[in-house]
Design a protein around this motif. Structure first.
Motif, PDB file in Angstrom:
ATOM      1  N   ASP A 167      -2.383  -7.238 -16.639  1.00  0.00           N
ATOM      2  CA  ASP A 167      -1.052  -6.629 -16.641  1.00  0.00           C
ATOM      3  C   ASP A 167      -0.299  -7.009 -15.357  1.00  0.00           C
ATOM      4  OD1 ASP A 167       1.207  -5.061 -16.733  1.00  0.00           O
ATOM      5  OD2 ASP A 167       0.150  -3.183 -17.149  1.00  0.00           O
ATOM      6  N   GLY A 168       0.519  -8.040 -15.439  1.00  0.00           N
ATOM      7  CA  GLY A 168       1.267  -8.508 -14.286  1.00  0.00           C
ATOM      8  C   GLY A 168       2.306  -7.512 -13.805  1.00  0.00           C
ATOM      9  N   GLN A 169       2.891  -6.761 -14.729  1.00  0.00           N
ATOM     10  CA  GLN A 169       3.869  -5.746 -14.334  1.00  0.00           C
ATOM     11  C   GLN A 169       3.205  -4.672 -13.479  1.00  0.00           C
ATOM     12  OE1 GLN A 169       6.994  -5.913 -14.611  1.00  0.00           O
ATOM     13  NE2 GLN A 169       7.576  -7.101 -16.411  1.00  0.00           N
ATOM     14  N   SER A 170       2.003  -4.274 -13.855  1.00  0.00           N
ATOM     15  CA  SER A 170       1.280  -3.273 -13.084  1.00  0.00           C
ATOM     16  C   SER A 170       0.917  -3.811 -11.703  1.00  0.00           C
ATOM     17  CB  SER A 170       0.010  -2.855 -13.842  1.00  0.00           C
ATOM     18  OG  SER A 170      -0.687  -1.853 -13.130  1.00  0.00           O
ATOM     19  N   LEU A 171       0.545  -5.076 -11.639  1.00  0.00           N
ATOM     20  CA  LEU A 171       0.238  -5.687 -10.357  1.00  0.00           C
ATOM     21  C   LEU A 171       1.454  -5.643  -9.431  1.00  0.00           C
ATOM     22  CD1 LEU A 171      -2.270  -7.764  -9.300  1.00  0.00           C
ATOM     23  CD2 LEU A 171      -0.306  -9.279  -9.287  1.00  0.00           C
ATOM     24  N   ARG A 172       2.606  -6.016  -9.971  1.00  0.00           N
ATOM     25  CA  ARG A 172       3.841  -5.967  -9.183  1.00  0.00           C
ATOM     26  C   ARG A 172       4.197  -4.530  -8.793  1.00  0.00           C
ATOM     27  NH1 ARG A 172       8.555 -10.052 -11.415  1.00  0.00           N
ATOM     28  NH2 ARG A 172       7.704 -12.002 -10.541  1.00  0.00           N
ATOM     29  N   GLN A 173       3.937  -3.587  -9.695  1.00  0.00           N
ATOM     30  CA  GLN A 173       4.263  -2.200  -9.379  1.00  0.00           C
ATOM     31  C   GLN A 173       3.442  -1.712  -8.198  1.00  0.00           C
ATOM     32  OE1 GLN A 173       6.796  -0.273 -10.724  1.00  0.00           O
ATOM     33  NE2 GLN A 173       6.233   0.911  -8.900  1.00  0.00           N
ATOM     34  N   GLY A 174       2.194  -2.154  -8.113  1.00  0.00           N
ATOM     35  CA  GLY A 174       1.384  -1.800  -6.960  1.00  0.00           C
ATOM     36  C   GLY A 174       1.999  -2.304  -5.668  1.00  0.00           C
ATOM     37  N   ALA A 175       2.552  -3.504  -5.708  1.00  0.00           N
ATOM     38  CA  ALA A 175       3.234  -4.052  -4.530  1.00  0.00           C
ATOM     39  C   ALA A 175       4.486  -3.249  -4.203  1.00  0.00           C
ATOM     40  CB  ALA A 175       3.582  -5.521  -4.777  1.00  0.00           C
ATOM     41  N   LEU A 176       5.235  -2.897  -5.228  1.00  0.00           N
ATOM     42  CA  LEU A 176       6.457  -2.113  -5.017  1.00  0.00           C
ATOM     43  C   LEU A 176       6.147  -0.734  -4.456  1.00  0.00           C
ATOM     44  CD1 LEU A 176       8.365  -3.131  -8.274  1.00  0.00           C
ATOM     45  CD2 LEU A 176       9.100  -3.632  -5.930  1.00  0.00           C
ATOM     46  N   ASP A 177       5.018  -0.155  -4.853  1.00  0.00           N
ATOM     47  CA  ASP A 177       4.611   1.153  -4.309  1.00  0.00           C
ATOM     48  C   ASP A 177       4.480   1.075  -2.786  1.00  0.00           C
ATOM     49  OD1 ASP A 177       4.447   2.123  -6.897  1.00  0.00           O
ATOM     50  OD2 ASP A 177       2.261   1.921  -7.027  1.00  0.00           O
ATOM     51  N   VAL A 178       3.864   0.004  -2.310  1.00  0.00           N
ATOM     52  CA  VAL A 178       3.652  -0.157  -0.868  1.00  0.00           C
ATOM     53  C   VAL A 178       4.990  -0.325  -0.151  1.00  0.00           C
ATOM     54  CG1 VAL A 178       2.636  -1.658   0.900  1.00  0.00           C
ATOM     55  CG2 VAL A 178       1.333  -1.086  -1.158  1.00  0.00           C
ATOM     56  N   LEU A 179       5.896  -1.092  -0.737  1.00  0.00           N
ATOM     57  CA  LEU A 179       7.208  -1.298  -0.116  1.00  0.00           C
ATOM     58  C   LEU A 179       8.011   0.004  -0.092  1.00  0.00           C
ATOM     59  CD1 LEU A 179       8.296  -4.764  -1.573  1.00  0.00           C
ATOM     60  CD2 LEU A 179       7.266  -4.263   0.646  1.00  0.00           C
ATOM     61  N   ALA A 180       7.885   0.791  -1.143  1.00  0.00           N
ATOM     62  CA  ALA A 180       8.603   2.071  -1.178  1.00  0.00           C
ATOM     63  C   ALA A 180       8.118   2.989  -0.053  1.00  0.00           C
ATOM     64  CB  ALA A 180       8.404   2.744  -2.536  1.00  0.00           C
ATOM     65  N   ASN A 181       6.827   2.994   0.181  1.00  0.00           N
ATOM     66  CA  ASN A 181       6.287   3.814   1.270  1.00  0.00           C
ATOM     67  C   ASN A 181       6.746   3.304   2.633  1.00  0.00           C
ATOM     68  OD1 ASN A 181       4.895   5.488  -0.496  1.00  0.00           O
ATOM     69  ND2 ASN A 181       3.038   4.252  -0.441  1.00  0.00           N
ATOM     70  N   LEU A 182       6.869   1.986   2.764  1.00  0.00           N
ATOM     71  CA  LEU A 182       7.284   1.404   4.035  1.00  0.00           C
ATOM     72  C   LEU A 182       8.700   1.844   4.412  1.00  0.00           C
ATOM     73  CD1 LEU A 182       6.896  -0.589   6.413  1.00  0.00           C
ATOM     74  CD2 LEU A 182       7.752  -2.397   4.897  1.00  0.00           C
ATOM     75  N   LYS A 183       9.567   1.995   3.436  1.00  0.00           N
ATOM     76  CA  LYS A 183      10.956   2.351   3.708  1.00  0.00           C
ATOM     77  C   LYS A 183      11.072   3.676   4.455  1.00  0.00           C
ATOM     78  CE  LYS A 183      12.904  -0.081  -0.313  1.00  0.00           C
ATOM     79  NZ  LYS A 183      13.601   0.092  -1.623  1.00  0.00           N
ATOM     80  N   GLU A 184      10.126   4.590   4.207  1.00  0.00           N
ATOM     81  CA  GLU A 184      10.176   5.916   4.821  1.00  0.00           C
ATOM     82  C   GLU A 184       9.165   6.078   5.953  1.00  0.00           C
ATOM     83  OE1 GLU A 184      12.601   7.824   3.829  1.00  0.00           O
ATOM     84  OE2 GLU A 184      13.123   6.402   2.232  1.00  0.00           O
ATOM     85  N   ALA A 185       8.459   5.007   6.288  1.00  0.00           N
ATOM     86  CA  ALA A 185       7.352   5.114   7.240  1.00  0.00           C
ATOM     87  C   ALA A 185       7.829   5.206   8.682  1.00  0.00           C
ATOM     88  CB  ALA A 185       6.421   3.917   7.080  1.00  0.00           C
ATOM     89  N   THR A 186       6.945   5.734   9.526  1.00  0.00           N
ATOM     90  CA  THR A 186       7.123   5.706  10.975  1.00  0.00           C
ATOM     91  C   THR A 186       6.038   4.802  11.547  1.00  0.00           C
ATOM     92  OG1 THR A 186       5.621   7.538  11.470  1.00  0.00           O
ATOM     93  CG2 THR A 186       7.887   8.099  10.866  1.00  0.00           C
ATOM     94  N   VAL A 187       6.082   4.590  12.854  1.00  0.00           N
ATOM     95  CA  VAL A 187       5.078   3.725  13.470  1.00  0.00           C
ATOM     96  C   VAL A 187       3.686   4.328  13.358  1.00  0.00           C
ATOM     97  CG1 VAL A 187       6.665   2.621  15.081  1.00  0.00           C
ATOM     98  CG2 VAL A 187       5.530   4.755  15.734  1.00  0.00           C
ATOM     99  N   HIS A 188       3.586   5.622  13.076  1.00  0.00           N
ATOM    100  CA  HIS A 188       2.279   6.282  13.032  1.00  0.00           C
ATOM    101  C   HIS A 188       1.677   6.320  11.630  1.00  0.00           C
ATOM    102  CE1 HIS A 188       3.027   7.489  17.132  1.00  0.00           C
ATOM    103  NE2 HIS A 188       4.163   8.079  16.777  1.00  0.00           N
ATOM    104  N   ASP A 189       2.500   6.159  10.594  1.00  0.00           N
ATOM    105  CA  ASP A 189       1.961   6.288   9.245  1.00  0.00           C
ATOM    106  C   ASP A 189       2.245   5.082   8.360  1.00  0.00           C
ATOM    107  OD1 ASP A 189       4.650   6.596   8.697  1.00  0.00           O
ATOM    108  OD2 ASP A 189       4.524   8.720   8.195  1.00  0.00           O
ATOM    109  N   SER A 190       2.450   3.933   8.974  1.00  0.00           N
ATOM    110  CA  SER A 190       2.547   2.682   8.226  1.00  0.00           C
ATOM    111  C   SER A 190       1.217   1.951   8.356  1.00  0.00           C
ATOM    112  CB  SER A 190       3.673   1.800   8.771  1.00  0.00           C
ATOM    113  OG  SER A 190       3.574   0.481   8.231  1.00  0.00           O
ATOM    114  N   PRO A 191       0.396   1.939   7.311  1.00  0.00           N
ATOM    115  CA  PRO A 191      -0.934   1.311   7.430  1.00  0.00           C
ATOM    116  C   PRO A 191      -0.874  -0.148   7.872  1.00  0.00           C
ATOM    117  CG  PRO A 191      -0.802   2.635   5.440  1.00  0.00           C
ATOM    118  CD  PRO A 191       0.590   2.565   5.998  1.00  0.00           C
ATOM    119  N   ALA A 192       0.093  -0.898   7.348  1.00  0.00           N
ATOM    120  CA  ALA A 192       0.185  -2.315   7.703  1.00  0.00           C
ATOM    121  C   ALA A 192       0.528  -2.487   9.175  1.00  0.00           C
ATOM    122  CB  ALA A 192       1.223  -3.009   6.833  1.00  0.00           C
TER     123      ALA A 192
END
Length: 412
Positions: A183-208
């Motif tokens: 399921d390529g759409q699901s694979l991409r959605q997993g990537a989008l989930d990470v980007l969505a979290n990054l938008k609201e992240a701080t330096v302390h809670d961004s895993p990357a």
């Protein structure tokens, strides 16, 4: 205001990553329509075997993703090298009439892929080539497009604004994924989930960002090797993909000519506990460890060993192989910690297309963050061009190593 230099760099790097989310084509194309890719994949799913020609970023992302394939057919063969013996062995196992061939080259001028393609065209010369072949490259005039035009082969466009090692979520990875029934759409959605979290992240809670900062700080202390210890066979090819992503993106000179980067190393758990762990524990303290673990193990019957006396056997009684794997994951992490080795655990509850997509995007962001901290351009690879040019020069003179004066180490 925080005047700590590392804290300032951390904030600047977070802002850099958050800006990329809205500007970098790699991220913007995650919502691109994939109808044309799916249609081509449906065509290739009718074959018994599919050869996927390409090297580096044109192959490793697809390999990492299709490690999740559950169906036995079609069988995908990623041919990412030009060892003639290996290539010939694969050709012996397939029937041209039942096999599709996909050649992937972003630039369209990759010598290895062109040689692979020309070799296959001769083998498939008695088949309707347009039915069996597909070319993937960036649009415009290039060598592989000339081949496609000459033989009337169908093509798909490789995005010209996304580099090969960052292309796993484009046609490069999605086409093999769809062929493999993933399921390529699901694979991409997993990537989008990470980007969505990054938008609201701080330096302390961004895993990357935290991962990159940790490795940046250790790099200043001469910890210049990064070991990815994967405790799941299906993630071994992800480790290969990660090694290219990291090495080509951060391993280069900065603006003032200082060599930067750390060396990525693959290790397979539990196998390499019996080959590499001795060095990691007693050797030079120049390594950072990422242990990639999987909580949900495949279900197999428990072992029956109550009729034995040896403790090496009785310990396994009523235990499953998955339980042993989890125990060994934990033991390796705790042993590294006890020996004062810098280590982190990245834990997947289960391995699905969505969780794999999230993991791959995490590593992409961590790589971009590290490049920013090291003040290098993550999107080029200037040092490898010299070797490419020399290889073509030697080939054009038909001399190769014979004229280069290579030493013969073993002679029968």
């Amino acid at each position: 205001m925080n005047t700590n230099p590392l804290s300032q760099k951390a904030q600047q790097t977070l802002e850099y990553l958050q800006k990329l989310v809205t500007t970098l084509p790699l991220f913007q194309r995650l919502t691109d329509d994939m109808t044309a890719i799916q249609e081509k994949a449906d065509h290739f799913r009718q074959f018994q075997d599919v050869l996927i020609l390409g090297t580096g970023g044109s192959s490793l992302g697809g390999q990492a993703i299709t490690a999740l394939q559950e169906s036995a057919s079609p069988k995908l063969h990623f041919l990412d090298n030009i060892d003639a013996h290996t290539f010939a062995d694969v050709l012996k196992t397939v029937s041209p009439h039942k096999t599709g061939v996909i050649a992937i080259s972003k630039s369209g001028n990759t010598a290895e892929t062109l040689m692979q393609l020309l070799t296959c065209l001769k083998v498939w010369d008695e088949t309707p080539l347009a039915h069996h072949f597909l070319i993937v490259s960036e649009p415009g005039q290039n060598a592989i497009r000339e081949v496609a035009s000459k033989f009337s082969l169908p093509t798909l466009d490789h995005p010209d604004d996304i580099g090969g090692r960052f292309s796993a979520f484009t046609v490069v990875g999605m086409l093999p994924a769809f062929i493999a029934g993933i399921d390529g759409q699901s694979l991409r959605q997993g990537a989008l989930d990470v980007l969505a979290n990054l938008k609201e992240a701080t330096v302390h809670d961004s895993p990357a960002l935290v991962g990159a900062l940790t490795q940046f700080s250790l790099c200043q202390q001469h910890v210049n090797q990064s070991v990815l210890f994967t405790y799941c066979d299906r993630l071994q090819l992800l480790a290969s993909w990660y090694c290219q992503l990291w090495a080509e993106s951060v391993g280069k000179k900065n603006a003032i000519g200082l060599a930067q980067g750390t060396t990525p190393i693959r290790a397979a758990g539990a196998t390499d506990q019996h080959s590499q762990l001795q060095l990691y524990l007693d050797g030079p303290r120049d390594k950072f460890f990422t242990v990639l673990t999987l909580a949900q193990q495949h279900s197999l019957d428990s072992a029956q060993a109550d009729f034995f006396d040896h403790p090496a056997l009785t310990t396994l009684h009523n235990k499953t192989m998955g339980q042993l794997m989890i125990a060994e994951q934990m033991a390796t992490i705790d042993t590294l910690k006890a020996n004062n080795c810098p280590v982190r655990e990245l834990k997947l509850e289960q391995l699905t297309p969505r969780s794999l997509g999230s993991l791959m995007m995490h590593f992409i962001l961590e790589t971009l963050a590290m490049a920013h901290l090291l003040e290098v351009n993550p999107f080029d690879q200037p040092a490898v061009e010299q070797g490419k040019k020399l290889a073509l020069d030697y080939l054009s003179r038909a001399g190769g190593c014979a004229k280069h004066g290579a030493e013969v180490l073993i002679e029968e």
